[in-house]
Write a protein that holds these residues in place. Structure first.
Motif, short mmCIF file in Angstrom:
data_model
loop_
_atom_site.label_atom_id
_atom_site.label_comp_id
_atom_site.label_asym_id
_atom_site.label_seq_id
_atom_site.Cartn_x
_atom_site.Cartn_y
_atom_site.Cartn_z
N ARG A 96 9.75 35.41 30.53
CA ARG A 96 10.41 36.46 31.31
C ARG A 96 11.38 35.86 32.32
NH1 ARG A 96 6.04 40.47 33.74
NH2 ARG A 96 7.91 41.75 34.08
N ARG A 97 10.96 34.76 32.95
CA ARG A 97 11.80 34.13 33.97
C ARG A 97 13.05 33.50 33.38
NH1 ARG A 97 10.03 28.62 36.79
NH2 ARG A 97 11.01 27.89 34.86
N ASP A 98 12.89 32.66 32.36
CA ASP A 98 13.99 31.84 31.86
C ASP A 98 14.92 32.57 30.91
OD1 ASP A 98 12.91 29.83 33.35
OD2 ASP A 98 11.92 28.83 31.67
N TYR A 99 14.42 33.61 30.24
CA TYR A 99 15.26 34.29 29.26
C TYR A 99 15.75 35.65 29.72
CZ TYR A 99 14.08 30.62 26.00
OH TYR A 99 13.95 29.39 25.40
N TYR A 100 15.28 36.09 30.85
CA TYR A 100 15.83 37.34 31.40
C TYR A 100 16.24 37.20 32.86
CZ TYR A 100 16.24 41.99 33.35
OH TYR A 100 16.71 43.09 34.02
N TYR A 101 15.28 36.96 33.73
CA TYR A 101 15.57 36.99 35.17
C TYR A 101 16.57 35.93 35.60
CZ TYR A 101 12.03 40.53 36.11
OH TYR A 101 11.31 41.71 36.14
N TYR A 102 16.35 34.66 35.25
CA TYR A 102 17.25 33.62 35.72
C TYR A 102 18.69 33.80 35.25
CZ TYR A 102 13.92 30.53 38.10
OH TYR A 102 13.03 29.98 38.99
#
Length: 408
Positions: free
Chosen positions: A150-156
């Motif tokens: 979720r962090r690396d492929y959307y949020y960041y």
């Protein structure tokens, strides 16, 4: 407090540490027969944990009939990598860690036991058998993988895109991400620790919680007291206790730990030589998207205060540089020095300041005391405006910024 607990429960501690026999060899077998593209060679990379990363280990092995076998003698357990990329190749690419998201590496829990790793179709899809803690670590890693996806492929990526626009949408998404992040560190990882009080794998989760929460030790205090004493006092916990000592050295009002590092021209910079001026000490890496985005605002701050007694010391953990940083005109006493420490998070300065993630920064006053830390964007601009409004130096020129005075 640590010493008191250790004295009372020495028998329990001894029972755990006795199993870490660095003279005994253990076998790690990696089965890659099911991989669609079979590697010719694999590399085992174990940076170790504990004080100073003293137990670093690195080895390579040729794939024979679809299998690789490593023999290791380790003093303590911890996270390790099996990679398709050598350490030298990673360094040449200015990377510190293998990228497990791209399938060129797998991360597992290395412990004093015979382990077998079966790769299903790639290094990133695998099963570990053997060992006391493999199953525990598998549960922890599943939770980590879900969060990182979720962090690396959307949020960041989305935050970096919106940051450039400095839009209301960025602040809204950032708030959403912080809630997701807080849920992972303070709920998911907390629950893992509480469910595995007798497992040293809990120290992996506790370490992540502690570093993420920084100066706020309330949750990690509670979890440390809940852990079985033999786990809390095991060698694998050394760096957790060390970090807590580090917080005292880098607390607001403390004298900033001194250091010497070279810049792009190999001129040495001593933190002490910047006394008499405000210094923003910034830790970053070129593979950190948030760091690079933050530099755009730091450039405006540098331009605003470059003719005042103000300097930015950027400590990079790799060799890459942003071209515009190198092109900054070093006029008057304003300065943005680019310093390098290729030892990364195991370096002396990283341990002095307790740096486990980037970006991280400290604002140091003219007397060498830490007056703020981890301020970004508008918060940093507001703090600098405040300190320069109330502080008037005796002179606008100082010998401390003469290059010769910085050479050792």
């Amino acid at each position: 407090m640590k010493n008191i607990i250790a004295s009372i429960l020495m028998l329990c501690v001894t029972a755990v540490t006795a199993q870490h026999n660095a003279n005994e060899w253990y076998t790690i077998e990696v089965d890659v027969k099911s991989m669609s593209t079979k590697p010719r060679m694999l590399y085992l990379w174990y940076d170790g944990i504990g004080r100073g990363g003293d137990h670093a280990f690195y080895d390579s092995a040729v794939v024979v009939h679809g299998k690789v076998q490593f023999k290791v003698a380790i003093a303590m357990s911890g996270e390790a990598y099996i990679t398709q990329i050598s350490k030298a190749a990673l360094r040449a690419a200015n990377r510190h860690l293998p990228d497990i998201t791209k399938g060129d590496a797998l991360k597992f829990y290395l412990e004093p036991a015979a382990l077998t790793i079966y790769c299903v179709d790639s290094l990133s899809n695998y099963v570990v058998t053997g060992g006391r803690y493999s199953k525990h670590y598998g549960h922890l890693k599943k939770a980590e993988d879900e969060f990182l996806q979720r962090r690396d492929y959307y949020y960041y990526p989305e935050l970096e895109r919106l940051y450039k626009e400095d839009s209301i949408a960025f602040k809204r998404l950032l708030l959403d991400y912080k809630m997701v992040e807080a849920d992972y560190y303070n709920v998911t990882l907390r629950n893992f620790v509480l469910s595995h009080l007798n497992s040293v794998v809990s120290l992996v989760a506790l370490r992540a919680i502690q570093y993420k929460n920084g100066d706020d030790l309330r949750l990690s205090d509670t979890l440390l007291k809940s852990l079985n004493a033999s786990v809390a006092q095991a060698p694998e916990a050394d760096d957790i206790w060390l970090y807590r000592e580090t917080l005292g050295r880098t607390a607001i009002g403390a004298m900033a730990p001194i250091f010497n590092l070279p810049d792009d021209t190999d001129a040495m910079h001593a933190l002490e030589s910047y006394r008499g001026s405000y210094v923003l000490l910034e830790f970053w890496s070129s593979d950190c998207g948030v760091c690079l985005a933050e530099h755009r605002k730091l450039k405006n701050i540098h331009d605003q205060y470059r003719h005042r007694n103000f300097a930015i010391l950027g400590v990079s953990f790799d060799t890459l540089r942003e071209p515009w940083l190198a092109a900054i005109h070093q006029d008057g006493i304003g300065k943005w020095a680019q310093l390098s420490d290729l030892k990364g998070f195991n370096s002396r300065i990283a341990m002095l300041y307790g740096v486990r993630n980037v970006p991280q920064n400290y604002l140091i006053d003219p007397s060498g005391h830490i007056v703020a830390k981890n301020l970004w964007g508008d918060e940093l601009a507001t703090k600098l405006k405040e300190v320069f409004r109330s502080w008037q130096p005796e002179t606008q020129t100082t010998p401390f910024f003469d290059k010769a005075s910085r050479r050792n």
